[in-house]
Motif scaffolding. Structure first.
Motif, mmCIF file in Angstrom:
data_model
loop_
_atom_site.group_PDB
_atom_site.id
_atom_site.type_symbol
_atom_site.label_atom_id
_atom_site.label_comp_id
_atom_site.label_asym_id
_atom_site.label_seq_id
_atom_site.Cartn_x
_atom_site.Cartn_y
_atom_site.Cartn_z
ATOM 1 N N UNK A 160 15.656 -6.280 0.680
ATOM 2 C CA UNK A 160 14.421 -7.006 0.391
ATOM 3 C C UNK A 160 13.278 -6.002 0.291
ATOM 4 N N UNK A 161 12.602 -6.004 -0.841
ATOM 5 C CA UNK A 161 11.494 -5.069 -1.043
ATOM 6 C C UNK A 161 10.185 -5.841 -1.081
ATOM 7 N N UNK A 162 9.307 -5.471 -0.190
ATOM 8 C CA UNK A 162 7.970 -6.071 -0.165
ATOM 9 C C UNK A 162 6.983 -5.018 0.299
ATOM 10 N N UNK A 163 5.896 -4.892 -0.435
ATOM 11 C CA UNK A 163 4.852 -3.927 -0.093
ATOM 12 C C UNK A 163 3.557 -4.698 0.133
ATOM 13 N N UNK A 164 3.045 -4.623 1.350
ATOM 14 C CA UNK A 164 1.834 -5.358 1.702
ATOM 15 C C UNK A 164 0.608 -4.698 1.075
ATOM 16 N N UNK A 165 -0.509 -5.422 0.985
ATOM 17 C CA UNK A 165 -1.744 -4.803 0.476
ATOM 18 C C UNK A 165 -2.135 -3.566 1.280
ATOM 19 N N UNK A 166 -1.886 -3.612 2.598
ATOM 20 C CA UNK A 166 -2.212 -2.446 3.431
ATOM 21 C C UNK A 166 -1.368 -1.230 3.041
ATOM 22 N N UNK A 167 -0.066 -1.458 2.805
ATOM 23 C CA UNK A 167 0.814 -0.357 2.415
ATOM 24 C C UNK A 167 0.435 0.205 1.049
ATOM 25 N N UNK A 168 0.018 -0.677 0.142
ATOM 26 C CA UNK A 168 -0.442 -0.210 -1.174
ATOM 27 C C UNK A 168 -1.707 0.626 -1.032
ATOM 28 N N UNK A 169 -2.597 0.201 -0.138
ATOM 29 C CA UNK A 169 -3.843 0.937 0.074
ATOM 30 C C UNK A 169 -3.575 2.322 0.658
#
Length: 544
Positions: free
Chosen positions: A447-456
């Motif tokens: 499962x791949x999920x990147x939170x807004x915090x991780x993107x930032x």
């Protein structure tokens, strides 16, 4: 030879338009068509590889329409079956829907009693061959063309059943598949009735709803919940018919206003109401669109129903279909619709684009106020706002990722195949133990999920001039962000559980899954029951 003859002849024909004034739109149209034809002629004759004229022209048409809005669509001959499926509510086929996922054509839904159902095909099965043609590397549109055919014709499918290693060869006879858009109705609690309408595509839906509510009234129904959640809309005339069930004869329902005079039309109720006074609640959400917004918005404008849920999608556009040569069609947006208060619910401005190419939404600050019949304030420009707002209007990005990556779907398939002999009945709950099993299973999946915090944090790493000095801080931030992501499952547990339960029920009960949902946990229905339980509150909600 035909190609060489037709293009110059067409060019000569268009050349006659050169006599028109340079500021004339007809001249501009003729000029640009001539340029396009000449460009195609040169490319077709000189390009290093052979040009497929059908594909080239289709791409040209689709690119032109893409500049307009998502609802103006070209249907080539090989997609006419899809057009009838989307716009008529019936088609010739095997009675199943498919989706390409991880290079596999997976069955996502089977219609009860259809050829696919009778052949034992289930959601989660993979179709590998159609009439001997290996489709695993084929695009979805190619897969669809191979699958469709005339009513009564045979189609051979090679199907890999879930959990098995060898595909089975199945022979199916295509038939007329009618989609039931009123899959469930019944009594929710006491004298409160419930009717679910999933689409306005089927012209029979008006009669189906009237039949359903008539049966419920005979069983003692005194109040009604009309569920339009997730309903994407469809036939405008059907929206008028359904409004007419609850509104008296002769009331305006919707007005179409277009650029061409012949696209301006007014629609009103034409028959006596089925019931003008029965307390009524309409459930809506962010996926309720078009005809759903006409029904809910019109009933709100006449203060005839309490609207519960979340703000609707905001599609206030009307399309018509025109026949083109060689059994092709084009669906064109020709007008906007306005409901009785005078408001248009259209939320997206397709006439302009943002710098990134996307279309802007009308901000709430620019919405215009209108009045209902009783003087309540309602707004245009962003769908229908409910009288009682419940929960979030949209799925969280985390839950969307679970749905898009088919993880809820896959686990429902596993559950079905391990619980074939324990068919869930009404009021189905997924046990806490089983829900924990799903959480444990999910932890083992890709499962791949990147939170807004991780993107930032990633963006910060790219922008940082001295990564070495910031290394310790970034590592700490990553740990915090990762910990926050791990908590998202519990944070969204209620929404995930509800989706998983509905997906599981669909494996056993097909399109009637809502009949077996535990309504005790449905926040919208529970709010409706509270409103009906207090007649004074119901009346107060509909007054200024």
């Amino acid at each position: 030879m035909k190609r060489k003859f037709l293009i110059p002849a067409f060019t000569v024909l268009l050349g006659g338009a050169m006599a028109l004034r340079s500021d004339d739109k007809l001249f501009e149209m003729a000029k640009n068509i001539e340029i396009f034809v000449q460009a195609y002629k040169e490319v077709s004759g000189l390009y290093v590889d052979e040009i497929n004229p059908t594909r080239a022209m289709r791409v040209g048409i689709e690119a032109m329409l893409k500049e307009l809005d998502p609802y103006t669509v070209f249907y080539p001959e090989d997609m006419i079956e899809e057009y009838f499926t989307l716009n008529v509510g019936s088609y010739n086929g095997v009675g199943a829907t498919f989706e390409k996922h991880q290079d596999k054509h997976i069955v996502t839904e089977v219609f009860e009693g259809s050829p696919a159902d009778l052949a034992g095909i289930k959601p989660g099965d993979e179709v590998q061959k159609i009439n001997g043609v290996d489709v695993r590397s084929r695009k979805p549109e190619e897969f669809g063309r191979l699958l469709k055919g005339q009513k009564g014709s045979k189609v051979q499918l090679s199907v890999l059943k879930f959990g098995e290693k060898k595909a089975q060869d199945l022979s199916l006879t295509r038939s007329d598949i009618k989609v039931n858009h009123v899959p469930h109705y019944g009594m929710v609690k006491g004298d409160v009735g419930y009717v679910q309408l999933t689409s306005f595509m089927n012209a029979q839906s008006g009669r189906e709803i009237k039949k359903a509510i008539t049966e419920l009234k005979e069983k003692g129904m005194k109040s009604l919940i009309l569920d339009l959640r997730g309903n994407p809309g469809g036939l405008l005339q059907l929206a008028v018919e359904i409004n007419n069930l609850f509104l008296p004869k002769g009331l305006p329902v919707v007005e179409m206003r277009g650029r061409a005079a012949d696209q301006n039309h007014k629609f009103q109720t034409t028959a006596p109401a089925w019931d003008e006074d029965m307390p009524l609640v309409v459930l809506i959400d962010s996926k309720s669109a078009s005809a759903s917004e006409i029904v809910s918005g019109t009933l709100q404008d006449y203060d005839r129903a309490v609207i519960i849920g979340q703000r609707t999608f905001g599609k206030g556009l009307v399309q018509i279909t025109r026949d083109l040569p060689y059994n092709t069609q084009v669906k064109i947006t020709t007008a906007k619709y306005y409901i009785p208060s005078g408001r248009c619910v259209q939320a997206i401005d397709y006439g302009h684009r943002n710098p990134d190419g996307s279309f802007p939404k009308l901000p709430d600050s620019l919405r215009t106020a209108f009045k209902t019949k009783a003087g309540r304030t309602v707004y245009d420009g962003a769908g229908i706002d409910p009288d009682i707002v419940t929960g979030k209007s949209e799925q969280s990005d985390y839950v969307k990722a679970l749905v898009d990556q088919k993880l809820i779907f896959d686990y429902a398939t596993i559950y079905y195949h391990t619980h074939k002999d324990s068919k869930p009945e009404e009021g189905f709950y997924l046990s806490d133990t089983e829900f924990k099993n799903f959480e444990a299973w999910l932890a083992k999946q890709k499962f791949t999920y990147e939170s807004p915090e991780q993107k930032a944090i990633k963006a910060l790493q790219k922008e940082s001039l001295d990564l070495q000095k910031m290394k310790s801080s970034i590592e700490q931030l990553n740990k915090i962000a990762e910990s926050n992501v791990q908590q998202l499952f519990q944070k969204n547990a209620t929404e995930i559980r509800n989706l998983l339960e509905l997906e599981i029920l669909g494996r056993y009960h097909y399109q009637k899954a809502m009949k077996f949902v535990a309504f005790e946990r449905d926040k919208d229905i529970q709010e409706a029951l509270k409103v009906f339980a207090s007649p004074d509150r119901y009346k107060a909600l509909l007054k200024k």
